[in-house]
Design a protein around this motif. Sequence first.
Motif, PDB file in Angstrom:
ATOM      1  N   TYR A 146      26.806   8.439  39.612  1.00 43.44           N
ATOM      2  CA  TYR A 146      26.277   8.307  38.267  1.00 43.44           C
ATOM      3  C   TYR A 146      26.836   9.396  37.359  1.00 43.44           C
ATOM      4  O   TYR A 146      27.313  10.424  37.821  1.00 43.44           O
ATOM      5  CB  TYR A 146      24.742   8.317  38.246  1.00 43.44           C
ATOM      6  N   CYS A 147      26.801   9.111  36.056  1.00 41.06           N
ATOM      7  CA  CYS A 147      27.276  10.059  35.051  1.00 41.06           C
ATOM      8  C   CYS A 147      26.102  10.857  34.510  1.00 41.06           C
ATOM      9  O   CYS A 147      25.009  10.332  34.312  1.00 41.06           O
ATOM     10  CB  CYS A 147      27.959   9.324  33.902  1.00 41.06           C
ATOM     11  N   TYR A 148      26.363  12.123  34.249  1.00 38.72           N
ATOM     12  CA  TYR A 148      25.345  13.033  33.714  1.00 38.72           C
ATOM     13  C   TYR A 148      25.765  13.441  32.315  1.00 38.72           C
ATOM     14  O   TYR A 148      26.789  14.123  32.139  1.00 38.72           O
ATOM     15  CB  TYR A 148      25.211  14.247  34.629  1.00 38.72           C
ATOM     16  N   LYS A 149      25.011  12.984  31.326  1.00 39.59           N
ATOM     17  CA  LYS A 149      25.240  13.298  29.909  1.00 39.59           C
ATOM     18  C   LYS A 149      26.658  12.966  29.443  1.00 39.59           C
ATOM     19  O   LYS A 149      27.165  13.565  28.511  1.00 39.59           O
ATOM     20  CB  LYS A 149      24.928  14.770  29.627  1.00 39.59           C
ATOM     21  N   GLY A 150      27.324  12.050  30.101  1.00 38.17           N
ATOM     22  CA  GLY A 150      28.674  11.640  29.710  1.00 38.17           C
ATOM     23  C   GLY A 150      29.729  12.708  29.928  1.00 38.17           C
ATOM     24  O   GLY A 150      30.870  12.540  29.514  1.00 38.17           O
TER      25      GLY A 150
ATOM     26  N   VAL B  22      31.270  16.733  42.348  1.00 40.24           N
ATOM     27  CA  VAL B  22      30.973  16.852  40.919  1.00 40.24           C
ATOM     28  C   VAL B  22      32.309  16.883  40.184  1.00 40.24           C
ATOM     29  O   VAL B  22      33.148  17.743  40.451  1.00 40.24           O
ATOM     30  CB  VAL B  22      30.163  18.131  40.612  1.00 40.24           C
ATOM     31  N   LYS B  23      32.482  15.932  39.275  1.00 42.70           N
ATOM     32  CA  LYS B  23      33.738  15.823  38.530  1.00 42.70           C
ATOM     33  C   LYS B  23      33.459  16.004  37.046  1.00 42.70           C
ATOM     34  O   LYS B  23      32.591  15.336  36.480  1.00 42.70           O
ATOM     35  CB  LYS B  23      34.365  14.448  38.787  1.00 42.70           C
ATOM     36  N   ARG B  24      34.191  16.911  36.410  1.00 41.39           N
ATOM     37  CA  ARG B  24      34.098  17.096  34.955  1.00 41.39           C
ATOM     38  C   ARG B  24      34.986  16.030  34.328  1.00 41.39           C
ATOM     39  O   ARG B  24      36.195  16.004  34.559  1.00 41.39           O
ATOM     40  CB  ARG B  24      34.560  18.482  34.553  1.00 41.39           C
ATOM     41  N   LEU B  25      34.393  15.127  33.573  1.00 40.93           N
ATOM     42  CA  LEU B  25      35.124  13.980  33.039  1.00 40.93           C
ATOM     43  C   LEU B  25      36.182  14.367  32.016  1.00 40.93           C
ATOM     44  O   LEU B  25      37.225  13.717  31.915  1.00 40.93           O
ATOM     45  CB  LEU B  25      34.147  12.968  32.442  1.00 40.93           C
ATOM     46  N   ALA B  26      35.953  15.438  31.253  1.00 39.39           N
ATOM     47  CA  ALA B  26      36.909  15.835  30.213  1.00 39.39           C
ATOM     48  C   ALA B  26      38.236  16.313  30.801  1.00 39.39           C
ATOM     49  O   ALA B  26      39.304  16.020  30.261  1.00 39.39           O
ATOM     50  CB  ALA B  26      36.302  16.934  29.344  1.00 39.39           C
ATOM     51  N   THR B  27      38.179  17.032  31.914  1.00 39.79           N
ATOM     52  CA  THR B  27      39.400  17.603  32.478  1.00 39.79           C
ATOM     53  C   THR B  27      39.816  16.972  33.802  1.00 39.79           C
ATOM     54  O   THR B  27      40.953  17.142  34.237  1.00 39.79           O
ATOM     55  CB  THR B  27      39.222  19.118  32.712  1.00 39.79           C
ATOM     56  N   GLY B  28      38.894  16.289  34.465  1.00 36.47           N
ATOM     57  CA  GLY B  28      39.197  15.678  35.756  1.00 36.47           C
ATOM     58  C   GLY B  28      39.077  16.636  36.930  1.00 36.47           C
ATOM     59  O   GLY B  28      39.370  16.267  38.068  1.00 36.47           O
ATOM     60  N   THR B  29      38.665  17.880  36.667  1.00 44.61           N
ATOM     61  CA  THR B  29      38.506  18.837  37.764  1.00 44.61           C
ATOM     62  C   THR B  29      37.302  18.454  38.619  1.00 44.61           C
ATOM     63  O   THR B  29      36.304  17.936  38.118  1.00 44.61           O
ATOM     64  CB  THR B  29      38.340  20.280  37.248  1.00 44.61           C
TER      65      THR B  29
END
Length: 159
Positions: free
Chosen positions: A116-120, A134-141
Amino acid sequence: LAWGESIAAAGNDCKVVFYDRMGSQLQHFAYPYTEEKEFTCAAFNPAGHSLVVGSWNKFRNFNYNTKQGKWEEGDIKHCPNLFSITSLSWKADGSRLAVCGLCGSVDIFDACIRRYCYKGKFEFTYISPSQVIVKRLATGTRIVLKSQYAHEIHKVNVY
């Protein structure tokens, strides 16, 4: 033959048997010959809590229930025209499973419990009860959170 939380053996007799580290039988699952052909390969996920056993045009999933201390039969994935599964391999973080067929096909399956996504901004991928990516969507890390003592992770807080 595969080794994870337990040692698993499966073969032409259409049985999957789990043993402890000392060789004592813990559990077994038997299937009728009319429903199942021989088992050809097996692989535990990196955490050792999930086993996939390949056979003819399908593979079976077994999950270790840490609360009850026993193995439970999971889903069966049918793959028409895959024929005999010759090899199974997990991605190092346990998020994907590669399945190889007799005729040279390679299929890759997403193997997460939930996502699931957390706060987009972040994506949480639960790949075992005690492991979360845990993946940061903005950077893909990405970072893999794993319980050192195999305790179940119920919630992840991001600050």
